[in-house]
Motif scaffolding. Sequence first.
Motif, PDB file in Angstrom:
ATOM      1  N   GLU A  15      50.155 -12.169  18.539  1.00 31.06           N
ATOM      2  CA  GLU A  15      50.950 -10.942  18.666  1.00 31.06           C
ATOM      3  C   GLU A  15      52.078 -11.085  19.690  1.00 31.06           C
ATOM      4  O   GLU A  15      53.218 -10.681  19.441  1.00 31.06           O
ATOM      5  CB  GLU A  15      50.054  -9.765  19.078  1.00 31.06           C
ATOM      6  CG  GLU A  15      50.826  -8.462  19.257  1.00 31.06           C
ATOM      7  CD  GLU A  15      49.950  -7.298  19.682  1.00 31.06           C
ATOM      8  OE1 GLU A  15      49.346  -6.677  18.792  1.00 31.06           O
ATOM      9  OE2 GLU A  15      49.857  -7.020  20.897  1.00 31.06           O
ATOM     10  N   LYS A  49      49.344  -3.845  15.656  1.00 27.72           N
ATOM     11  CA  LYS A  49      50.701  -3.331  15.868  1.00 27.72           C
ATOM     12  C   LYS A  49      51.803  -4.007  15.054  1.00 27.72           C
ATOM     13  O   LYS A  49      52.803  -3.372  14.729  1.00 27.72           O
ATOM     14  CB  LYS A  49      51.052  -3.450  17.362  1.00 27.72           C
ATOM     15  CG  LYS A  49      50.126  -2.667  18.275  1.00 27.72           C
ATOM     16  CD  LYS A  49      50.378  -3.024  19.743  1.00 27.72           C
ATOM     17  CE  LYS A  49      49.375  -2.325  20.654  1.00 27.72           C
ATOM     18  NZ  LYS A  49      49.514  -2.772  22.067  1.00 27.72           N
ATOM     19  N   ARG A  50      51.663  -5.301  14.762  1.00 23.80           N
ATOM     20  CA  ARG A  50      52.800  -6.026  14.192  1.00 23.80           C
ATOM     21  C   ARG A  50      52.445  -6.643  12.849  1.00 23.80           C
ATOM     22  O   ARG A  50      51.575  -7.518  12.759  1.00 23.80           O
ATOM     23  CB  ARG A  50      53.270  -7.121  15.162  1.00 23.80           C
ATOM     24  CG  ARG A  50      53.782  -6.579  16.483  1.00 23.80           C
ATOM     25  CD  ARG A  50      54.490  -7.653  17.289  1.00 23.80           C
ATOM     26  NE  ARG A  50      55.612  -8.252  16.564  1.00 23.80           N
ATOM     27  CZ  ARG A  50      56.466  -9.101  17.139  1.00 23.80           C
ATOM     28  NH1 ARG A  50      56.334  -9.407  18.422  1.00 23.80           N
ATOM     29  NH2 ARG A  50      57.454  -9.616  16.431  1.00 23.80           N
TER      30      ARG A  50
END
Length: 597
Positions: free
Chosen positions: A126, A100-101
């Motif tokens: 994360e 996601k990041r």
Amino acid sequence: MERKFEEFFAFKRFFDFSVSSDKRYLYISEDSSGTFNIWKVDLYKKTRKRLTFFEDENIYVIIPPAKDMPLTFEADFEGSELAQIYVLKREGEWPDKITKRNDRFYRIGKVENLKNKRKIIFNSNEENEGFQDIFVFDRKTLKYKKIVSFSKYLEAGSLSPDERFLTFIDVIGLFRHALFIYDLKTGKYEKLIKDEEDLIIIPGPWSPDNKGFYFITNRGYEFQYLCYYHLKEKRIEVIEKPKNDIENIAVSPKGSLIAFILNHKGSHKLFVKSRLTGKLKGIKIPEGIITYLEFISPLEIILSFQNSDTPPKIYKVNLQTGRIKEVEGGFYTGLSSAELVKPRVIKYKSFDGLEIEAFLYKPKNTRGKIPVIVYLHGGPTWQHKNFYFPLIQYLVYKGIAVLAPNFRGSTGYGKTFMKKIFRDWGGGELRDVEWGVKWLLKQKWVNPKKIGVMGGSFGGFLTLSCMTRIPEYFCLGVDLFGPSNLITFAKTVPEVWKFFMEEFVGDPEKDKKLLKERSPVNYINNIKSPILIVQGARDWRVKKTESDQIAEVLKKRNIPHEYIVFEDEGHGFLKRKNMIRAYKKIVNFIQKNLKDC
């Protein structure tokens, strides 16, 4: 025949490889395309197929596809070390990023026993930049979740073959680990080995019967040795305890054999031990370094090998017959090992009587006194080994000798030797280098006026220390992404590393006086010779500001120097074009300034 510079770099670099569950295909991350992409090699037909086409990302860990589960891999952008996890659902498609990041890292854990598995374990920061937690990824649903988070720095080990249990370690300090097991069914974890002083634990593969797992440790001993943890009895069995470090292990498909690599004077020896009879057998391989190791049948291993005069190659080794078969790698051109130099290991005593080993590369058929470059490895808890170093081989080919010392703090010589670097950067190891130069000055073939120094990362810091604190010995220096100011370095390392800094280097506030005293940037006026500084703009470990600081002071004080920055690199050179450009620049700088010495 005069060899060109590029010929010494005309070979594939391998980052990882993995064998398919049916043992037919080899998935390799290599850089023939210019960056590290995945190629699929048919081990029987010897055909190759490129699967990924990244231009800026570099692929590290690979987990092959299995039934209804996609090829899974880890890659970062331009050497940033902020690795992301991707899946390739079908060959011919573009990979999908599932993490996601982009400002966080996702690192796949140990890949033993994961080849056919639905679950993949990875480490990530994360949710908190300063914490490394453990996550599980489902290769069918393509979703992941955090499963363990109770300490600052957790590191995943291996997943059991039945996918129920996971080993992991709590890294309380650089030399203070605790071993845990996590039950993915119940969500509970249990401590198996509590943390102790001077304790390293490296979880290894499980036995195929799920009854236990292997691990490497130095518990109560100078060197790393091999153990097996019996899960039901909660008992530790010592498998092999040599007087050198065991560095890597692999288990045969049915668990009857275990292979391991032993570090001996910077080269590896390969052994296989029967779990049925206890018999230990040494496998004859050329002297060199084994980077990856995996069983592909009950009696056959595939491994990555290289040595000082052989670039990386992948071999299949038959453990019964001893036959070695080349699969991949080697020089693209006609450059042969016979044209290169094998180093010899020399020893010398340092200022306090400590014995230091060093690799000495000496040109062939030279007459008279010749120049020498002192090459300093990074880490500092690392070791100059019997690798293929194209830059070193080219320098030697051009008549320049190279001395590469394994100063205090290096691995491979026991934990007491290694811990001597802790909170002493710019101390004893600088004296070790100085006494290595004194050894050189006693050799009749050395030109005392033409000695240079070069190193990267910690070796860059040590190079800067040499040029600023013992400058009388050196006529040039090459610093590759080395810290110049230990105070700012300790403050700007990745958040997840900061709790190590006091133990490893020193606290930037509590130990300000010591760190200031040991920082090369404060001794710039002592530099007597030209220096080249090389830096990657995306460096995650040693920020560009470390090189900026010293280059700025050099410029203000009109001290001869060159400064080159690679905007699309991190801590090293992953793009082939950048590696060639950087090393060519280094060679030209060395040759030019040796003439002027």
